[in-house]
Each structure stands twice: as C-alpha cells, then as structure tokens.
Design a protein around this motif. Structure first.
Motif, PDB file in Angstrom:
ATOM      1  N   GLN A   1       9.629   1.530   9.607  1.00 30.63           N
ATOM      2  CA  GLN A   1       9.159   0.291  10.221  1.00 30.63           C
ATOM      3  C   GLN A   1       9.254  -0.891   9.255  1.00 30.63           C
ATOM      4  O   GLN A   1       9.515  -2.016   9.656  1.00 30.63           O
ATOM      5  CB  GLN A   1       7.699   0.455  10.702  1.00 30.63           C
TER       6      GLN A   1
ATOM      7  N   GLY B   1      13.542  -0.537   8.094  1.00 31.90           N
ATOM      8  CA  GLY B   1      14.593  -0.262   9.068  1.00 31.90           C
ATOM      9  C   GLY B   1      15.166  -1.489   9.755  1.00 31.90           C
ATOM     10  O   GLY B   1      16.223  -1.400  10.392  1.00 31.90           O
ATOM     11  N   LYS B   2      14.461  -2.602   9.649  1.00 31.90           N
ATOM     12  CA  LYS B   2      14.945  -3.836  10.294  1.00 31.90           C
ATOM     13  C   LYS B   2      15.965  -4.576   9.439  1.00 31.90           C
ATOM     14  O   LYS B   2      16.550  -5.568   9.881  1.00 31.90           O
ATOM     15  CB  LYS B   2      13.764  -4.749  10.616  1.00 31.90           C
ATOM     16  N   ILE B   3      16.172  -4.123   8.210  1.00 35.07           N
ATOM     17  CA  ILE B   3      17.180  -4.737   7.346  1.00 35.07           C
ATOM     18  C   ILE B   3      18.566  -4.320   7.844  1.00 35.07           C
ATOM     19  O   ILE B   3      18.865  -3.124   7.920  1.00 35.07           O
ATOM     20  CB  ILE B   3      16.994  -4.296   5.889  1.00 35.07           C
ATOM     21  N   PRO B   4      19.402  -5.273   8.230  1.00 34.03           N
ATOM     22  CA  PRO B   4      20.713  -4.909   8.778  1.00 34.03           C
ATOM     23  C   PRO B   4      21.636  -4.302   7.720  1.00 34.03           C
ATOM     24  O   PRO B   4      21.923  -4.924   6.700  1.00 34.03           O
ATOM     25  CB  PRO B   4      21.262  -6.244   9.292  1.00 34.03           C
TER      26      PRO B   4
ATOM     27  N   SER C   1      20.923   1.701   8.011  1.00 39.87           N
ATOM     28  CA  SER C   1      19.606   1.097   8.190  1.00 39.87           C
ATOM     29  C   SER C   1      18.549   2.153   8.516  1.00 39.87           C
ATOM     30  O   SER C   1      17.344   1.867   8.474  1.00 39.87           O
ATOM     31  CB  SER C   1      19.642   0.036   9.300  1.00 39.87           C
ATOM     32  N   ARG C   2      18.974   3.353   8.845  1.00 43.95           N
ATOM     33  CA  ARG C   2      18.070   4.486   9.034  1.00 43.95           C
ATOM     34  C   ARG C   2      18.110   5.431   7.836  1.00 43.95           C
ATOM     35  O   ARG C   2      17.079   5.947   7.399  1.00 43.95           O
ATOM     36  CB  ARG C   2      18.437   5.250  10.314  1.00 43.95           C
TER      37      ARG C   2
END
Length: 228
Positions: free
Chosen positions: A74, A77-80, A94-95
């Motif tokens: 969370q 993970g939002k970092i492209p 990103s995962r």
C-alpha cells in the motif's frame, strides 16, 4: 487426481521457480547486510542506535509477515514501475519490488538476532587480543570477530534462507507471479484442486532440500581445521 495439465502448464511452474529464486537471492543478500548492520547497532555503545535497533526488531518480529507485505504494498505499490517478461510470465515491478523490500526488512530483523548471538559467542579474549595488537575497534569487528561469528551462525542463517524461499510464496497475495502463483493459476484454470499443489510442493521441497545440503557442505568446509 490427474497430472494431465503438466504438459501445458509446466512453464508456469518453471518460470515461477526462476522468479522465486530471484526473489530469494535478493532477500538473502539485502536481509543479511541489513541484519548485520542492525546487529552492530544493537551492540553499539550509542544508546540511540541500540534503541532504534530494538524497536525495529520488535516490530518486524512481532507482526505477521503477511500484514507487513500488505502495508508495504500500500505504501510503495503506487510508485509506477515497468513490467518485464520472463518466459510465459509478465512481472510487474511495482508489485515485485515492494515485496522484496518487505521480505528483506523482515529477514533483517531475524538475521540481526542471529548475528548478535554469533558475535556474543566469540570469546571476549579475541577482542582484547586484537586491541592489544593495536587493531582499531571497527577493524577488530570486521576482521576478527565477524569471521569467527560466521562459523557459529551459519546453521541458523541456513534455516533463515530456507524460510525465505518458502515465505516468498506470500507475495502471491499482492499479485507477484512466482512459483506459488503458478500453482494457483493452474488450479483455477484446470479446476484441479489437488494435483497442482502437490506438484508445487515437490518444487519447493527439492529447492529447499538442495539449499540445506549446500549449506551443510559449506558449514563442514568452514569447520575444517577450526577448533574452539
């Protein structure tokens, strides 16, 4: 129970195994380095470093790894990040990257206690002898104490490495395509509720068995000619 799916879905297992080994190698390297630094901080004479090291260890040893993975995903993970293709699998960095970071941080907490115990097991006379020869404290730790501590901690470190290989399966919960995910994909596609899991269990067993044997060989090699 049928294994007819093997011919078609075996690439999911083989490519997933490669990802699992990549994850484990990264976590072992980062976790060992991080754990060693945390152990040195906990043994430091600086109160703040000891305090921070204790908090770190207690947090990561006192909460479930799965919860840590979800929190890490969370937050990070939002970092492209780009994707890459490995055989039949498309891996989303990103995962994958947050997963490796969290597993490494968790492993570092356990390795820190292993390293600390190994260092404390080295006779204090070794430190005193090094100081009497004019060797500085930092050089004493890295050139005298740690090499001897490795012999003491290798079995425990080996167990930690094997645990990392198995715990990497938890990254399937955030969509990392690895060995466990291969069995999950096969099971949901073929509606085989048992066979894919038996096959993936064999994969994990073979890898962990080989890893354990290699660590045992290394332990024996390091132990040759060494007496306490």
């Amino acid at each position: 129970m049928s294994f007819e799916f093997v011919g078609k879905f075996l690439p999911y297992f083989n490519d997933g195994l490669i990802i699992t080994l990549m994850i484990s190698a990264c976590v072992v390297l980062i976790g060992t380095l991080l754990g060693t630094l945390i152990a040195l901080a906990k043994l430091s004479k600086i109160h703040v470093l000891r305090w921070l090291a204790n908090i770190y260890i207690e947090i990561f040893r006192g909460t479930p790894m799965l919860v840590q993975i979800m929190i890490g995903f969370q937050l990070l993970g939002k970092i492209p990040l780009p994707e890459f293709q490995l055989g039949i699998l498309t891996e989303d960095l990103s995962r994958l990257v947050p997963g490796i970071i969290v597993l490494s941080m968790n492993s570092g907490a356990y390795v820190a206690e292993i390293v600390r115990g190994g260092i404390n097991a080295v006779p204090k006379g070794q430190t005193e002898a090094a100081y009497s020869l004019g060797i500085r404290p930092t050089a004493t730790m890295f050139k005298v104490i740690l090499p001897q501590a490795i012999r003491n901690i290798l079995p425990a470190l080996g167990n930690e490495f094997v645990t990392i290989i198995k715990d990497s399966s938890l990254l399937a919960t955030i969509g990392v395509m690895e060995l466990y995910n291969g069995a999950q994909t096969t099971s949901s596609t073929t509606y085989q509720s048992l066979s894919p899991w038996l096959l993936v269990a064999v994969y994990y067993f073979v890898v962990t068995f080989i890893t354990s044997r290699l660590i045992n060989l290394l332990e024996k090699k390091l132990g040759k000619g060494y007496t306490k």
